[in-house]
Structures are given as C-alpha cells and as structure tokens.
Write an enzyme that holds these catalytic residues in place. Structure first.
Site, PDB file in Angstrom:
ATOM      1  CE  LYS A 259      -2.854  -2.275   3.403  1.00 18.34           C
ATOM      2  NZ  LYS A 259      -3.396  -2.131   4.761  1.00 18.34           N
TER       3      LYS A 259
ATOM      4  CG  ASP B 149      14.612  -0.678   5.104  1.00 16.49           C
ATOM      5  OD1 ASP B 149      15.514   0.044   5.523  1.00 16.49           O
ATOM      6  OD2 ASP B 149      14.009  -1.480   5.849  1.00 16.49           O
TER       7      ASP B 149
ATOM      8  CB  VAL C  17      10.150   7.795   7.773  1.00 15.37           C
ATOM      9  CG1 VAL C  17      11.436   8.457   8.238  1.00 15.37           C
ATOM     10  CG2 VAL C  17      10.389   6.896   6.566  1.00 15.37           C
TER      11      VAL C  17
HETATM   12  P1  IMP Z   1      12.997  -3.594   1.823  1.00 17.41           P
HETATM   13  O1  IMP Z   1      12.540  -4.850   1.194  1.00 17.41           O
HETATM   14  O2  IMP Z   1      13.723  -3.839   3.125  1.00 17.41           O
HETATM   15  O3  IMP Z   1      13.773  -2.676   0.917  1.00 17.41           O
HETATM   16  O4  IMP Z   1      11.730  -2.872   2.358  1.00 17.41           O
HETATM   17  C1  IMP Z   1      10.933  -2.111   1.638  1.00 17.41           C
HETATM   18  C2  IMP Z   1       9.575  -2.056   2.285  1.00 17.41           C
HETATM   19  O5  IMP Z   1       9.639  -1.992   3.716  1.00 17.41           O
HETATM   20  C3  IMP Z   1       8.916  -0.799   1.847  1.00 17.41           C
HETATM   21  O6  IMP Z   1       8.131  -1.038   0.706  1.00 17.41           O
HETATM   22  C4  IMP Z   1       8.095  -0.411   3.047  1.00 17.41           C
HETATM   23  O7  IMP Z   1       6.810  -0.979   2.925  1.00 17.41           O
HETATM   24  C5  IMP Z   1       8.786  -1.005   4.224  1.00 17.41           C
HETATM   25  N1  IMP Z   1       9.582  -0.007   4.975  1.00 17.41           N
HETATM   26  C6  IMP Z   1      10.917   0.045   5.104  1.00 17.41           C
HETATM   27  N2  IMP Z   1      11.314   1.077   5.873  1.00 17.41           N
HETATM   28  C7  IMP Z   1      10.185   1.721   6.213  1.00 17.41           C
HETATM   29  C8  IMP Z   1       9.931   2.904   7.028  1.00 17.41           C
HETATM   30  O8  IMP Z   1      10.815   3.587   7.556  1.00 17.41           O
HETATM   31  N3  IMP Z   1       8.621   3.237   7.160  1.00 17.41           N
HETATM   32  C9  IMP Z   1       7.603   2.544   6.592  1.00 17.41           C
HETATM   33  N4  IMP Z   1       7.805   1.451   5.841  1.00 17.41           N
HETATM   34  C10 IMP Z   1       9.083   1.039   5.656  1.00 17.41           C
END
Ligand code: IMP
Ligand code: MG
Length: 188
Positions: free
Chosen positions: A51, A111, A161
């Site tokens: 979302k 992230d 965040v």
């Molecule tokens: P990744 O797979 O670790 O790169 O994570 C990406 C997903 O984690 C994003 O699409 C977000 O939904 C969630 N996410 C990562 N960091 C944050 C944050 O600081 N706030 C809110 N959602 C986050």
C-alpha cells in the site's frame, strides 16, 4: 470530531515537509516525462506497490505530461519478513500484461532492497520492453542487496518514517509530510 492541526504525539520530527516533497515529485515527474517523451498510452505502465506507494503514485502520475496507464501490485508486508531472510511474496499481481511494454515501478522506500530486487527479478522474467524504478525514499545504510534505482526522491537516515503513504502498523499513512516516529510508539 477532533481534527488534528498540530503534529500528532507520536511524531518525533518532520524529516521532509509537504512543500519539499511536492517540489521533488515535480522534478521527478519532469525528468520521467522527458525520458519517455513520445510514448503511447498503451505502451507505458506505472506499477505502484501497495500500500505504501499509493500517495506517491497519485502525485507522480498526475504530474506526468506523457500518456501512461496505472496498475498496482501488492507484496508481502514488512512484518512477514521480520526475520530479515528477505523472503517476499506477491499478494496481488497487475491486471495488465507487462510483456513488451515500458514499465516504471513506483515504490515508497528502498530499505534492505529485498522487496525491489524481488520485484525487478519477477518483472524482468516477463520481458517488458524496458523496466525502470522510481522510489521516493532510500535508506542507504540499511542496504543488504544492491538494487538499480532510476529515479530517487530523497536519501534519509536509518530511522523508521511514516507519512506520505508510509505507515507504522497501518497508521499515519495520510500525513502530508514524512516524519520519524517516537521510539515509544514501536516499543509499545
Ligand atoms: P525492503 O525490502 O527492506 O527494501 O523494504 C521495503 C519495504 O519496507 C517498503 O516497501 C516499506 O513498505 C517497508 N519499509 C521500510 N522502511 C520503512 C519505514 O521507515 N517506514 C515505513 N515502511 C518502511
Ligand atoms: Mg512498501
């Protein structure tokens, strides 16, 4: 009904205010519009990752000056991979067949990189005419896997965040700014 006019108690500090975000989205939209100049509506698909990307998708797509379609996918939530194994699942796929089309992924935040690297791998296998990625936020310190990003809004430090689509436990998504939340919120 009480309408909130001041910062919610849970907000520690605002990292990016509304005007700053909107200005950057305008710049990104201008850059994307220039890069895809001359494209036909049926050939260009923006795919938003639900979302978290819904607000960024709404703002970015409305500022594009080139014709395009919009579609969405949903991936497994962050909570599902709290063990940080990087396992990502597709919950909902696009309606549109992306094969042979120019695809731009629209995501909220990069992230660890697991989510986007999974999605790029899945989409590449479908052989789009091209595949690019736009992300409003990136936390470079958190990266576990390298991910190619073509349009990036802002780099931010390693803090959780919320706002502008991003949530904590499905709260705070509709704040117009991007803010860090107090540790007391997630320590509850
Ligand atoms: P990744 O797979 O670790 O790169 O994570 C990406 C997903 O984690 C994003 O699409 C977000 O939904 C969630 N996410 C990562 N960091 C944050 C944050 O600081 N706030 C809110 N959602 C986050
Ligand atoms: Mg997300």
């Amino acid at each position: 009904m009480m309408i909130e006019t001041s910062l919610p108690d849970s907000v520690e500090r605002v990292l990016l205010d509304e005007a700053t975000i909107q200005q950057r989205v305008r710049e990104m939209a201008a850059e994307i519009s220039a890069d895809y100049k001359g494209i036909r509506n049926e050939d260009f698909i923006l795919v938003g990752v639900l979302k978290g990307a819904f607000i960024f998708m709404a703002d970015l797509s409305r500022r594009l000056t080139v014709p395009h379609r919009v579609d969405f996918i949903a991936l497994s939530s962050y909570a599902d991979k709290a063990d940080a194994t990087g396992a990502v699942r597709m919950i909902m796929d696009t309606r549109t067949d992306i094969t042979g089309r120019h695809v731009l992924i629209v995501e909220d935040i990069l992230d660890t990189g697991y989510t986007l690297s999974y999605l790029q791998r899945v989409f590449k296998a479908r052989q789009p005419a091209s595949l690019k990625t736009s992300v409003i936020l990136s936390k470079p310190d958190r990266r576990q896997v390298e991910v190619q990003v073509d349009y990036l809004g802002f780099e931010i430090p390693n803090v959780w965040v919320v706002g502008y689509g991003l949530d904590f436990a499905d709260r705070f998504r509709t704040l117009p700014y991007i803010a860090a939340i107090k540790p007391s919120v997630y320590e509850k």
